[in-house]
Motif scaffolding. Structure first.
Motif, PDB file in Angstrom:
ATOM      1  N   THR A  61       0.468  31.699   0.426  1.00 19.23           N
ATOM      2  CA  THR A  61       0.948  32.252   1.698  1.00 19.23           C
ATOM      3  C   THR A  61       0.048  33.413   2.098  1.00 19.23           C
TER       4      THR A  61
ATOM      5  N   ASN B 205       0.100  36.079  -0.754  1.00 21.76           N
ATOM      6  CA  ASN B 205       1.382  35.940  -1.460  1.00 21.76           C
ATOM      7  C   ASN B 205       2.169  37.248  -1.496  1.00 21.76           C
TER       8      ASN B 205
ATOM      9  N   ILE C  62      18.534  37.840  -3.786  1.00 20.67           N
ATOM     10  CA  ILE C  62      17.430  37.701  -4.732  1.00 20.67           C
ATOM     11  C   ILE C  62      16.735  39.043  -4.915  1.00 20.67           C
ATOM     12  N   SER C  63      16.678  39.835  -3.833  1.00 20.70           N
ATOM     13  CA  SER C  63      15.990  41.123  -3.872  1.00 20.70           C
ATOM     14  C   SER C  63      16.747  42.164  -4.680  1.00 20.70           C
TER      15      SER C  63
ATOM     16  N   SER D 237      -2.529  31.007  -7.833  1.00 16.57           N
ATOM     17  CA  SER D 237      -1.478  30.628  -6.884  1.00 16.57           C
ATOM     18  C   SER D 237      -1.026  29.185  -7.037  1.00 16.57           C
TER      19      SER D 237
ATOM     20  N   ARG E 129      14.528  32.284  -0.950  1.00 14.99           N
ATOM     21  CA  ARG E 129      13.625  32.489  -2.090  1.00 14.99           C
ATOM     22  C   ARG E 129      12.175  32.605  -1.628  1.00 14.99           C
ATOM     23  N   PHE E 130      11.819  31.767  -0.659  1.00 18.98           N
ATOM     24  CA  PHE E 130      10.441  31.781  -0.172  1.00 18.98           C
ATOM     25  C   PHE E 130      10.090  33.130   0.440  1.00 18.98           C
ATOM     26  N   TYR E 131      10.922  33.635   1.342  1.00 15.38           N
ATOM     27  CA  TYR E 131      10.615  34.891   2.009  1.00 15.38           C
ATOM     28  C   TYR E 131      10.578  36.047   1.019  1.00 15.38           C
ATOM     29  N   HIS E 132      11.456  36.006   0.021  1.00 12.71           N
ATOM     30  CA  HIS E 132      11.428  37.051  -1.003  1.00 12.71           C
ATOM     31  C   HIS E 132      10.139  36.976  -1.815  1.00 12.71           C
ATOM     32  N   SER E 133       9.672  35.758  -2.115  1.00 17.83           N
ATOM     33  CA  SER E 133       8.481  35.584  -2.952  1.00 17.83           C
ATOM     34  C   SER E 133       7.220  36.127  -2.289  1.00 17.83           C
ATOM     35  N   VAL E 134       7.191  36.165  -0.961  1.00 23.45           N
ATOM     36  CA  VAL E 134       6.016  36.689  -0.268  1.00 23.45           C
ATOM     37  C   VAL E 134       6.242  38.128   0.213  1.00 23.45           C
TER      38      VAL E 134
ATOM     39  N   HIS F  46       1.698  29.396   5.462  1.00 23.24           N
ATOM     40  CA  HIS F  46       1.941  28.847   4.120  1.00 23.24           C
ATOM     41  C   HIS F  46       1.140  27.554   3.978  1.00 23.24           C
TER      42      HIS F  46
END
Length: 345
Positions: free
Chosen positions: A209, A185, A264-265, A204, A330-335, A138
């Motif tokens: 990421t 990403n 989130i997913s 981006s 949130r971060f892991y879901h976004s990538v 990241h």
């Protein structure tokens, strides 16, 4: 039995000890990338057996995932997601597999070759490549930019190599010089042209990421026909970490409430709330809103609320919980990364 050949000299009887009696030589380490659904199993059991060394593959399910990939009864497990496990405690190895979620990269050696190698005192770790894991990195832009540039063969889509500025944001984020870009990403770059990639990078903002692989890692997967995926990536360079909390039950219990809610997913997850001040959960570092990932080293993905509670209560007086805070979630879901690596390396 030993014949002289002027081109190669005299056969050395001592060297024949390292060969199989059928003359085919020591078997090679085999690699399997197993991907299953949440309701499926990997299709094998791992045993520790009296009088036998190593972690033994048993009960390979007929028609199951492991058998379809080529794993065989009696194979010895050497590596899980790039970590050498032959010298690890058996329970810890089982936990590593369970904690891997729905995808795991395994390295195995056949029974005869393993037994022969052990008899000769060979270091089995030397039979394995040093690094088989891509990296998730990241990068936060500074005044000089992201600190990397991209090049690729003219007119060819999806092939991008990174040049990394020394001391720049990309290098600080763990991007190896000369590595290959696989995802941006959370999206594969395989179909991107150079112009499309440049546009995606500009979109981006100041953060990006990347899933990247060194020459050696890319070649490792390509030669074996395996797809490089974020699920087996080294996440140690990422800014968000899962936390392992060790709780010892006090007179008033652990001091937290477990609630089922939507992730989130969109999937259902288990979340930690009402953390009581001064009780074991707070003392261990639990925060309101943390999402529960694993209990005692085993993923809780796909479990309902009741099943998760039973896992927590399985040991009356203590429990180890792996959690991620909302920002990390949130971060892991976004990538597009399903989990942040269930267990510490």
């Amino acid at each position: 039995k030993f014949e002289f050949n002027p081109k190669v000299g005299i056969d050395n009887p001592a060297l024949s000890l390292a060969e199989d009696t059928d003359g085919e030589g020591m078997g090679e380490v085999r690699f399997y990338l197993l991907s299953k659904g949440s309701a499926e199993t990997f299709g094998f059991c791992l045993h520790e057996e009296l009088g036998c060394q190593g972690h033994i593959i048993r009960q390979v399910e007929p028609g199951g995932l492991a058998q379809r990939r080529g794993m065989q009864d009696g194979d010895r497990l050497l590596q899980v997601n790039g970590h050498f496990v032959d010298d690890m405690d058996h329970c810890r190895v089982v936990q590593k597999i369970k904690a891997s979620g729905n995808q795991v990269l395994l390295a195995v050696l056949d029974d005869d070759s393993y037994t022969a190698a052990k008899a000769l005192g060979q270091d089995l770790s030397q039979m394995l490549p040093a690094d088989v894991r891509p990296r998730l990195c990241h990068i936060v832009q500074d005044k000089s930019g992201f600190g990397f540039s991209v090049s690729g063969p003219e007119g060819m889509k999806g092939t991008f190599q990174l040049s990394v500025q020394q001391g720049g944001p990309a290098e600080r984020a763990g991007v190896p010089a000369g590595s290959w870009l696989l995802e941006l990403n959370g999206a594969s770059v395989r179909s991107y042209s150079q112009a499309q990639l440049t546009r995606k990078l500009k979109q981006s903002g100041n953060k990006v990421t990347l899933l990247v692989a060194s020459d050696a890692v890319e070649e490792f997967y390509r030669l074996r026909g395996l797809q490089v995926t974020p699920a087996v990536a080294d996440t140690s360079w990422l800014p968000f970490k899962a936390r392992e909390l060790h709780l010892v039950k006090g007179p008033a219990g652990y001091g937290f409430l477990l609630k089922e809610d939507d992730c989130i997913s969109g999937a259902t997850g288990q979340f930690l709330w009402e953390v009581d001040a001064g009780l074991p959960a707070e003392q261990a570092g639990m925060k309101e809103g943390d999402r529960l990932l694993a209990v005692n080293g085993e993923s809780v993905e796909g479990l309902d609320h009741h099943q998760t509670v039973l896992r927590i209560r399985a040991h009356n007086s203590h429990v180890a919980l792996l959690v991620i805070d909302p920002a990390g979630d949130r971060f892991y879901h976004s990538v597009g990364f399903g989990h942040p690596g269930w267990s510490p390396a």
